[in-house]
Scaffold this motif. Structure first.
Motif, PDB file in Angstrom:
ATOM      1  N   TYR A  68     -79.673 -71.125  63.969  1.00 57.53           N
ATOM      2  CA  TYR A  68     -80.574 -69.977  63.319  1.00 57.53           C
ATOM      3  C   TYR A  68     -80.774 -69.944  61.968  1.00 57.53           C
ATOM      4  O   TYR A  68     -80.170 -69.570  61.066  1.00 57.53           O
ATOM      5  CB  TYR A  68     -79.505 -68.771  63.410  1.00 57.53           C
ATOM      6  CG  TYR A  68     -79.042 -68.584  65.389  1.00 57.53           C
ATOM      7  CD1 TYR A  68     -80.179 -67.604  65.498  1.00 57.53           C
ATOM      8  CD2 TYR A  68     -78.567 -69.406  65.910  1.00 57.53           C
ATOM      9  CE1 TYR A  68     -79.384 -67.170  67.154  1.00 57.53           C
ATOM     10  CE2 TYR A  68     -78.372 -69.209  67.459  1.00 57.53           C
ATOM     11  CZ  TYR A  68     -78.628 -67.672  68.211  1.00 57.53           C
ATOM     12  OH  TYR A  68     -78.265 -67.175  69.684  1.00 57.53           O
ATOM     13  N   SER A  69     -81.933 -71.146  61.979  1.00 58.58           N
ATOM     14  CA  SER A  69     -82.466 -71.249  60.677  1.00 58.58           C
ATOM     15  C   SER A  69     -84.125 -71.351  61.170  1.00 58.58           C
ATOM     16  O   SER A  69     -84.802 -71.410  61.864  1.00 58.58           O
ATOM     17  CB  SER A  69     -82.141 -72.110  60.110  1.00 58.58           C
ATOM     18  OG  SER A  69     -81.972 -72.510  58.816  1.00 58.58           O
ATOM     19  N   THR A 304     -90.746 -64.927  64.712  1.00 56.21           N
ATOM     20  CA  THR A 304     -89.612 -65.624  65.931  1.00 56.21           C
ATOM     21  C   THR A 304     -88.625 -64.102  65.656  1.00 56.21           C
ATOM     22  O   THR A 304     -88.248 -63.706  64.676  1.00 56.21           O
ATOM     23  CB  THR A 304     -89.424 -66.646  66.344  1.00 56.21           C
ATOM     24  OG1 THR A 304     -88.267 -67.002  65.553  1.00 56.21           O
ATOM     25  CG2 THR A 304     -90.358 -67.575  66.767  1.00 56.21           C
ATOM     26  N   ALA A 305     -88.410 -63.474  67.015  1.00 58.25           N
ATOM     27  CA  ALA A 305     -87.488 -62.386  67.205  1.00 58.25           C
ATOM     28  C   ALA A 305     -85.662 -63.489  66.799  1.00 58.25           C
ATOM     29  O   ALA A 305     -85.057 -62.310  65.709  1.00 58.25           O
ATOM     30  CB  ALA A 305     -87.188 -61.797  68.725  1.00 58.25           C
ATOM     31  N   SER A 306     -85.960 -64.727  66.932  1.00 55.59           N
ATOM     32  CA  SER A 306     -84.528 -65.043  66.803  1.00 55.59           C
ATOM     33  C   SER A 306     -85.173 -66.330  66.569  1.00 55.59           C
ATOM     34  O   SER A 306     -86.260 -67.168  66.244  1.00 55.59           O
ATOM     35  CB  SER A 306     -83.633 -65.838  68.031  1.00 55.59           C
ATOM     36  OG  SER A 306     -82.863 -66.665  67.868  1.00 55.59           O
ATOM     37  N   SER A 307     -84.325 -66.274  65.202  1.00 55.99           N
ATOM     38  CA  SER A 307     -84.500 -67.637  63.921  1.00 55.99           C
ATOM     39  C   SER A 307     -84.007 -69.210  64.435  1.00 55.99           C
ATOM     40  O   SER A 307     -84.514 -70.444  64.627  1.00 55.99           O
ATOM     41  CB  SER A 307     -84.150 -67.802  63.137  1.00 55.99           C
ATOM     42  OG  SER A 307     -82.234 -67.143  62.650  1.00 55.99           O
ATOM     43  N   LEU A 308     -82.747 -68.748  66.070  1.00 59.31           N
ATOM     44  CA  LEU A 308     -83.246 -70.344  66.997  1.00 59.31           C
ATOM     45  C   LEU A 308     -84.390 -71.389  67.589  1.00 59.31           C
ATOM     46  O   LEU A 308     -84.446 -72.060  67.533  1.00 59.31           O
ATOM     47  CB  LEU A 308     -82.456 -69.704  67.997  1.00 59.31           C
ATOM     48  CG  LEU A 308     -81.412 -71.421  69.023  1.00 59.31           C
ATOM     49  CD1 LEU A 308     -80.588 -71.916  68.383  1.00 59.31           C
ATOM     50  CD2 LEU A 308     -81.223 -70.949  70.179  1.00 59.31           C
ATOM     51  N   ASN A 313     -93.815 -73.784  62.465  1.00 65.70           N
ATOM     52  CA  ASN A 313     -95.334 -73.061  62.527  1.00 65.70           C
ATOM     53  C   ASN A 313     -95.056 -71.953  62.896  1.00 65.70           C
ATOM     54  O   ASN A 313     -95.637 -70.706  62.895  1.00 65.70           O
ATOM     55  CB  ASN A 313     -95.134 -73.764  63.653  1.00 65.70           C
ATOM     56  CG  ASN A 313     -95.681 -75.105  63.446  1.00 65.70           C
ATOM     57  OD1 ASN A 313     -96.657 -75.783  62.710  1.00 65.70           O
ATOM     58  ND2 ASN A 313     -95.477 -76.037  64.483  1.00 65.70           N
ATOM     59  N   THR A 314     -93.843 -70.955  62.082  1.00 65.67           N
ATOM     60  CA  THR A 314     -93.567 -69.482  62.863  1.00 65.67           C
ATOM     61  C   THR A 314     -92.842 -68.952  61.301  1.00 65.67           C
ATOM     62  O   THR A 314     -92.137 -68.547  61.785  1.00 65.67           O
ATOM     63  CB  THR A 314     -92.972 -69.503  63.848  1.00 65.67           C
ATOM     64  OG1 THR A 314     -91.496 -70.262  63.826  1.00 65.67           O
ATOM     65  CG2 THR A 314     -93.515 -70.293  65.736  1.00 65.67           C
ATOM     66  N   ASP A 326     -83.710 -64.747  60.228  1.00 66.44           N
ATOM     67  CA  ASP A 326     -84.015 -63.492  60.197  1.00 66.44           C
ATOM     68  C   ASP A 326     -83.429 -61.935  60.666  1.00 66.44           C
ATOM     69  O   ASP A 326     -83.214 -61.684  59.377  1.00 66.44           O
ATOM     70  CB  ASP A 326     -84.514 -63.682  62.225  1.00 66.44           C
ATOM     71  CG  ASP A 326     -82.312 -64.219  63.159  1.00 66.44           C
ATOM     72  OD1 ASP A 326     -82.191 -62.904  61.941  1.00 66.44           O
ATOM     73  OD2 ASP A 326     -82.670 -64.623  64.119  1.00 66.44           O
ATOM     74  N   GLY A 327     -83.927 -60.806  61.623  1.00 67.66           N
ATOM     75  CA  GLY A 327     -83.298 -59.961  61.052  1.00 67.66           C
ATOM     76  C   GLY A 327     -82.079 -59.551  60.549  1.00 67.66           C
ATOM     77  O   GLY A 327     -81.797 -58.798  59.926  1.00 67.66           O
TER      78      GLY A 327
END
Length: 352
Positions: A68-69, A304-308, A313-314, A326-327
């Motif tokens: 998750y990064s 992205t909704a999840s950093s996983l 590129n995102t 992420d959030g």
């Protein structure tokens, strides 16, 4: 934002401390410690227990070693472009658990050859060099809560036992805060009581674990009231400060954890991630700058909704200077600071 979890400045690990870990310095004065340890603890096995902040596994595209990064790919040395098929470079940009294992390797290795060719602590979920994983157990899982973490500890102890030299690195409770917050219906005391109950369960199980002979590093939760998710919740509902409520829940969790743990300084190492990170946030908000080099503490670096599932590129921000991936998940600056704090507490700051 009012919250009792905001703290004044306290000493943050100097950036000069981290490189010393990489060469296996046995004792270190002034990098988070308060004196030397005559008979320092050296782990024989490492068990990491936690949630997304410690997780290593496959992302939604099936690529292994994801965290998750902001995940990075292995690149061609000549072109600089990602090699095909895409492979996540999990070691170079690892989360705090991967960094902690590397630091432990650097301290316990008896020779340069051992450190280079046969380090003892390697996660099966991030093992591109095919080193032994017999001494390292990744027990962190997506959505893990205190209850599921305790179940994972119980299952491990039932099958593997507890041995002299066992180190459990525990960072869990974030999802309990989010679960309690989801139940909020106007009664702040109720959700704070839920956070307190989760912390009590965790502390009691940690106490039992050390009674069985294990050593435990346990992380106090960061102030989730500063997260992009909490910030959005505060903006969504102007009738109350929801971000402050989330902060207060974290404060209740940490206060209960600290007062329930039986910490004699030799069995349990509390990693005060809460106060250190809050100090960094205070310094940033005061315009003083931070030792983490932060440039943004409010927004998520990933789109992205999840950093996983996040990669270079995102992203919309610099992952090396933006606090949040992420959030709800902290990014690389915080992960690096946590790893340094955990290593310092383990080996140098009133060590076990």
């Amino acid at each position: 934002m009012k919250s009792s979890s905001r703290s004044t400045w306290s000493q943050v690990l100097s950036k000069t401390c981290a490189p010393l870990l990489a060469i296996g310095v046995a004792l270190l004065a002034g990098c988070g410690g308060s004196g030397s340890v005559k008979d320092p603890f050296r782990p024989a096995r490492l068990m990491v227990v936690g949630d997304e902040a410690s997780y290593i596994g496959a992302n939604d595209a099936g690529l292994t070693g994801a965290q998750y990064s902001v995940n990075r790919y292995k690149t061609d040395a000549t072109t600089g472009k990602p090699t095909l098929p895409l492979t996540i470079d999990c070691l170079s940009y690892g989360n705090w658990a991967i960094r902690l294992a590397a630091d432990i390797n650097s301290v316990v290795a008896t020779s340069t050859d051992e450190l280079t060719n046969s380090p003892r602590f390697n996660f099966a979920q991030c093992n591109p060099n095919n080193k032994s994983t017999a001494a390292t157990f990744m027990m962190a899982a997506k959505s893990q809560t205190v209850d599921s973490a305790i179940a994972a500890i119980d299952a491990h102890v039932a099958s593997k036992g507890v041995q002299a030299g066992d180190l459990f690195a525990v960072y869990v409770g974030n999802n309990d805060i989010w679960a309690q917050y989801a139940l909020f219906a106007g009664n702040a005391d109720a959700v704070k009581s839920g956070a307190k109950a989760a912390a009590t369960k965790l502390a009691k199980r940690i106490n039992q674990l050390t009674d069985q002979g294990a050593k435990v590093l346990i992380v106090a939760l960061p102030d989730l009231g500063y997260s992009p998710y909490a910030r959005a919740e505060a903006l969504r509902d102007p009738s109350m400060d929801r971000a402050a409520l989330i902060s207060d829940m974290v404060t209740e969790f940490n206060r209960t954890l600290k007062t329930t743990l039986i910490d004699d300084g030799r069995r349990i190492g509390l990693v005060s991630f809460d106060s250190q990170l809050s100090s960094q946030l205070l310094a940033f908000r005061s315009g003083l700058g931070t030792s983490m080099g932060l440039t943004n503490i409010h927004l998520a670096a990933c789109t992205t909704a999840s950093s996983l599932n996040c990669d270079v590129n995102t992203i919309v921000g610099d992952p090396s200077t933006w606090l949040w991936a992420d959030g709800k998940q902290l990014g690389q600056p915080a992960q690096a600071m946590l790893a340094s704090m955990a290593s310092s507490r383990l080996f140098y700051a009133n060590g076990f």
